[in-house]
Motif scaffolding. Structure first.
Motif: not given
Ligand code: ADP
Ligand code: MG
Length: 198
Positions: A46-51, A66-71
């Motif tokens: 959901e944090a990925v989808l937010a961006d 960037a996705i990796g850092m969010t995960l």
């Protein structure tokens, strides 16, 4: 061509697929873990989808980093740093518009990074038991989604050697590994979208 629209579809479909199966992942993790894998993945994706728009605007390697850092920051548990490492390594290894051979090679490098981070190997009833057969299928002529689904099923009779499920010893046998299932969901979603845009 992997343009912004294709990147957006890829990221959105993969994230939504796992979010839509969060309850199933949680049920799997209730059987052999602590019942949070669905919740963990849902929070991170959901944090990925937010961006989503911001991520889709970046070239694929930058988007993956960037996705990796969010995960890493948002998923938590054992799986967050491992999926984060997977995505960040794919970002480092992939060109902007990768061929199937590029993806096979980059996934091989990302699997090696996950193994190092998790001190784990194939055959220990984890996400690696899906990711490795997918890399093999990609390197040959196999269907990655089919390979992922069969590999997730093949974790059912395995005994867990890594992760929380290993605390159960023999009692981990007879249940699908939750991380194997989330990996298979991601691979199936990505393969569908990549197939359309190929
Ligand atoms: P936690 O186990 O901390 O509750 P999750 O429930 O989110 O974390 O994730 C569990 C999944 O993570 C497992 O099903 C397995 O696939 C994967 N996993 C756990 N430890 C490892 C490891 N050392 N190497 C590879 N994968 C692992
Ligand atoms: Mg868990």
């Amino acid at each position: 061509m992997l343009d912004q629209t294709a990147r957006r579809a890829l990221i959105e479909t993969a994230a939504r697929r796992v979010i839509d199966h969060a309850d199933e992942l949680t049920t799997l993790d209730q059987a052999i873990g602590d019942g949070d894998h669905g919740i963990n993945m849902k929070r991170g994706l959901e944090a990925v989808l937010a961006d989503l728009d911001g991520l889709a605007a970046k070239p694929l390697p930058e988007a993956l980093k960037a996705i990796g850092m969010t995960l890493v920051m948002k998923v938590g548990g054992a799986s967050g740093p491992l999926y984060g490492t997977l995505a960040m390594t794919l970002g480092k290894e992939l060109p902007e518009d990768p061929s199937r051979a590029d993806i096979a090679r980059a996934l091989g490098a990302a699997i090696a990074a996950v193994k190092a981070r998790g001190k784990s190997e194939v055959g220990q009833k984890t996400m690696l038991d899906v990711l490795a057969p997918v890399a093999e299928a990609l390197a040959q002529t196999g269907d990655p989604a089919e390979a992922a689904s069969a590999a997730a099923d093949a974790t059912i009779p395995m005994k867990a050697i890594r992760g929380r499920a290993s605390f159960l010893g023999e009692r981990s046998i007879g249940h699908m590994d939750p991380g194997a299932r989330s990996s298979a969901l991601l691979v199936a979603a990505i393969a569908e979208i990549a197939g359309h845009s190929a």
